[in-house]
Design an enzyme around this catalytic site. Structure first.
Site, short mmCIF file in Angstrom:
data_model
loop_
_atom_site.label_atom_id
_atom_site.label_comp_id
_atom_site.label_asym_id
_atom_site.label_seq_id
_atom_site.Cartn_x
_atom_site.Cartn_y
_atom_site.Cartn_z
N GLU A 45 0.83 -1.21 0.00
CA GLU A 45 0.00 0.00 0.00
C GLU A 45 0.87 1.25 0.00
O GLU A 45 1.84 1.35 0.76
CB GLU A 45 -0.91 -0.03 1.24
CG GLU A 45 -1.92 1.09 1.31
CD GLU A 45 -2.85 0.96 2.51
OE1 GLU A 45 -3.87 1.67 2.55
OE2 GLU A 45 -2.57 0.12 3.40
N LYS A 114 -9.29 3.26 -2.66
CA LYS A 114 -9.65 2.49 -1.46
C LYS A 114 -11.04 2.89 -1.02
O LYS A 114 -11.37 4.08 -0.93
CB LYS A 114 -8.63 2.76 -0.35
CG LYS A 114 -8.73 1.82 0.84
CD LYS A 114 -7.54 2.02 1.77
CE LYS A 114 -7.54 1.04 2.93
NZ LYS A 114 -6.36 1.19 3.82
N CYS A 171 -5.62 -3.32 1.93
CA CYS A 171 -5.37 -3.43 3.37
C CYS A 171 -6.63 -3.67 4.18
O CYS A 171 -7.17 -4.76 4.21
CB CYS A 171 -4.61 -2.20 3.86
SG CYS A 171 -3.77 -2.47 5.45
N PRO A 352 21.68 3.09 29.12
CA PRO A 352 21.93 2.99 30.57
C PRO A 352 21.48 1.60 31.04
O PRO A 352 20.29 1.31 31.06
CB PRO A 352 21.06 4.10 31.16
CG PRO A 352 20.79 5.04 30.02
CD PRO A 352 20.72 4.16 28.80
N SER A 354 21.00 -1.05 33.81
CA SER A 354 20.87 -1.11 35.27
C SER A 354 21.01 -2.51 35.83
O SER A 354 21.13 -2.68 37.04
CB SER A 354 19.51 -0.53 35.68
OG SER A 354 18.48 -1.40 35.27
N GLY A 355 20.93 -3.54 34.97
CA GLY A 355 20.94 -4.91 35.47
C GLY A 355 19.56 -5.44 35.77
O GLY A 355 19.42 -6.55 36.29
N ASP A 358 14.10 -4.68 32.38
CA ASP A 358 13.81 -3.79 31.25
C ASP A 358 15.06 -3.44 30.45
O ASP A 358 15.10 -3.61 29.23
CB ASP A 358 13.13 -2.52 31.76
CG ASP A 358 11.77 -2.80 32.37
OD1 ASP A 358 11.15 -3.78 31.98
OD2 ASP A 358 11.35 -2.03 33.25
N SER A 359 16.09 -2.92 31.12
CA SER A 359 17.29 -2.54 30.37
C SER A 359 18.00 -3.76 29.81
O SER A 359 18.58 -3.71 28.72
CB SER A 359 18.24 -1.72 31.25
OG SER A 359 18.68 -2.47 32.37
#
Length: 713
Positions: A45, A114, A171, A352, A354-355, A358-359
């Protein structure tokens, strides 16, 4: 007459407003399709201008340059003797339409606008386009002089070639309960095509496959699905998945995640299989013809089949292999990051680290990107190799190992304070070592104390943490200072760390706030969650933990085991005897699994406080009383409304979940609320009272019945 047709569909990594690059990729796809014997080629598209042009669709330049690209395509010798089906915006009677343009041998056959626009979630098509609202109606479209002096059919019709009939969907029309292919199939159209710009969401691919299969399962036919792929310049990642089906069976499957800019899928299929399939199932054709309206047809003196084709083999049904959600998280954001990096002109990423979950998840996605790049280079993808060499600034560089490539592209940084524990420091260091990132350890206490010193000098007071006698405002301010200093230092190191190492370029800063934390605003505004882009901002904590378990085994990263086992913590308050005393779930007042459910009810089910309470008293009925459910719902909406303003500055995130709270494009809600929700909460309280009264009455009746029963001898 021939009976076997060879058709091509494709996935293209188009980029909004990159007209030259888009033209090259379209031409390459047509060239590949022809080389494999295809007589028809379908593209994604709005492939000429890119789907993500957004408000650039208002600009006349976008329409002009799209027409110029169309002219180049029509004049190219590559496009001869093949029906080319391309997507672009077109103005007709001063109305802008999202269109398919079908041309053959320098002549436009049909422009099909469309009819059913997508206007939900991330889609805003009604903002830029109008739907074609005249089914089975065709008008003359006067072509611009730069194309040719002629009029062509514009509207809802199909192509009728010498040997078959072909009709287009665009689509969202496939997702509609009254899809155009239904009427087209009843009128004898045998080949259906769908040009899409369908973006990735976790667990979405199966829906597409189901829709494509069902489109031809009931009435037969061939279905071609084309899709955009890559980062079109926004938070969305278009994940390909081109496919070809016949009579409800998939016969060709494209990749869902790949580093290839152009992927062409070709299949040879027998038209007689469609006719036999329909002949068996159309038990009372007279009923169909009495109820339908005939589809308008444009006759084309061209055959999709080629002469005597008895010996030509046809594609056979295959079993679709779906990725698990963990694999999708590993692949989708990784491909998105690579597109963003190579097109941004930067030299890599800084995170960053952090351990925490998430990071660490973000770091694993970057590592997955390096794995995909190395594999693509081993597969002789010259475009990927050229892009890698350009990004690292070395035309002789050829990566052999993902860890080595990660060291060139990825810098991780652990920013410690006196509140950081040894365990998070060790987890970050070990993970960085195993993925090969260039890792920096630093302590930011000096910067934090310097800022607090300025405040104390001006105001004459020194704030304290709660454990040291401070109030809640002092405690929160002291946490926020640490988080915001990390953001400042992240950007400083992103700009100058390569300079300090004698290398050219700068780094893109990656954020690592998950979708559940964004729901409640559990992050500091303008802290290290503020970044250039965030690959996990649309992914839940639950899915991220499963993803890390997948990475542990798939990428052989044993450091992740301790990351998964550790309780999530921000480490912004003082340690207790060297141990973490602060956890995320305690701070938020609910678990991440509870947050995920609440987020889905809020966004997908469109629940306000009262309706959410009514649903959760049943879902959580075995573990929570009505009063406890009410308390959790009220707590969430207070946190949500107090922190909603943070969404106006949230880092642009990879879109992976449709309960994302991203205010930038997806979640259009206010950011200033009456945080007391007085009317809504009163309705909840009234309902809780009713539950208590009902429970008390029921208990009394049971008690009386039990007493009467026990009085019998």
């Amino acid at each position: 007459m021939g009976r076997k047709v060879t058709l091509a569909t494709c996935s293209l990594n188009q980029w909004a407003l990159d007209f030259q690059g888009n033209l090259s990729r379209v031409l390459k796809s047509i060239e590949v399709a022809k080389s494999k014997g295809a007589r028809y080629r379908l593209g994604p598209e709005l492939e000429i201008c890119g789907y993500g042009c957004a408000d650039h669709f208002y600009e006349s330049d976008t329409l002009l340059h799209s027409l110029q690209v169309l002219k180049e395509l029509m004049q190219s010798p590559i496009t001869t003797d093949i029906i080319c089906d391309v997507g672009m915006p077109i103005m007709h009677h001063n109305v802008r339409y999202n269109c398919r343009v079908l041309f053959l041998n320098k002549k436009i056959l049909l422009i099909r606008p469309k009819m059913l626009l997508a206007n939900y979630g991330n889609n805003r098509e009604f903002r830029w386009f109008s739907p074609w609202t005249q089914p089975r109606h065709v008008e003359d479209y006067f072509l611009p002089r730069m194309i040719q002096e002629a009029t062509v059919p514009f509207g809802d019709c199909v192509l009728s070639t010498i040997d078959t009939c072909l009709g287009s969907e665009i689509c969202a029309e496939m997702w509609n309960p009254r899809s155009p292919h239904i009427d087209m199939g009843l009128d004898g159209v045998e080949i259906f095509t769908n040009s899409s710009a369908s973006y990735h969401e976790l667990r979405k691919a199966e829906q597409r496959v189901m829709l494509v299969r069902s489109a031809t399962n009931k009435s037969g036919g061939i279905y071609l699905f084309a899709n955009q792929k890559g980062c079109d310049g926004d938070r969305l990642y278009y994940d390909g998945c081109a496919m070809i089906a016949i009579n409800g069976e998939i016969v060709a499957q494209g990749a869902q995640f790949t580093m290839d800019d152009v992927e062409v899928l070709v299949a040879t299929l027998d038209l007689e299989d469609i006719r036999s399939y329909r002949g068996e199932r159309s038990c009372k054709p007279i009923l169909h013809y009495s109820m339908k309206i005939l589809i308008l047809k444009v006759k084309v003196d061209f055959m999709l089949s080629v002469g005597e084709d008895v010996s030509l083999p046809t594609n056979q049904p295959i079993r679709w292999r779906f990725h698990t959600p963990e694999e999708e998280i590993s692949l989708g954001p990784a491909c998105w990051l690579w597109d963003y990096l190579r097109r941004s002109g930067q030299a890599g990423f800084l995170l960053p680290l952090s351990g925490g979950v998430d990071s660490s998840s973000t770091a694993c996605i970057v590592y997955s990107m390096c794995v995909l790049l190395c594999q693509a280079i081993r597969d002789d993808n010259h475009q990927v190799l050229e892009d890698v060499q350009r990004v690292v600034g070395d035309t002789s560089y050829r990566p052999e190992d993902p860890q080595e490539l990660c060291g060139h592209l990825f810098t991780t940084c652990y920013m410690a304070t006196e509140n950081s524990s040894e365990s998070t420091y060790s987890r970050a260091r070990e993970l960085a070592s195993q993925i090969g990132s260039y890792h920096i350890n630093l302590n930011i206490d000096m910067a934090v104390k310097g800022i607090l010193g300025i405040f104390s000098m001006v105001m004459g007071k020194v704030p304290q943490f709660r454990v040291n006698g401070g109030c809640a405002r002092e405690n929160l301010a002291l946490q926020n200072i640490q988080a915001r200093v990390r953001m400042v230092l992240a950007y400083l190191f992103a700009q100058l760390s390569l300079w300090a190492r004698g290398r050219p370029g700068g780094l893109l800063v990656l954020g690592s706030a998950n979708v559940d934390e964004s729901l409640t605003g559990y992050f500091t505004k303008y802290d290290c969650s503020s970044a250039d882009i965030n690959p996990i901002g649309g992914i839940s904590k639950t899915d991220l933990k499963s993803f890390l378990q997948f990475c542990t085994d798939h990428f052989h990263l044993p450091a992740l085991r301790s990351v998964i086992a550790a309780p999530p913590t921000a480490e912004l308050e003082p340690l207790a005897n060297g141990q973490v005393s602060q956890t995320d779930e305690a701070d938020m007042g609910m678990t991440y699994s509870e947050l995920s459910l609440i987020g889905r009810l809020r966004k997908i089910s469109k629940c306000g406080p009262y309706s959410m309470f009514c649903k959760l008293i049943h879902t959580w009925g075995e573990s929570c009383s009505p009063s406890q459910v009410a308390a959790k719902v009220k707590h969430f909406f207070r946190m949500y409304s107090v922190n909603r303003h943070k969404m106006t500055t949230v880092t642009p995130s990879y879109h992976a979940e449709n309960y994302s709270p991203d205010d930038n494009r997806f979640d259009l809600r206010p950011f200033l609320y009456n945080t007391r929700w007085s009317w809504q909460f009163r309705c909840i309280d009234d309902q809780v009272t009713c539950f208590h009264m009902l429970f008390s009455s029921t208990s009394m009746l049971l008690s009386e019945s039990y007493g009467n029963w026990t009085s019998f001898p």
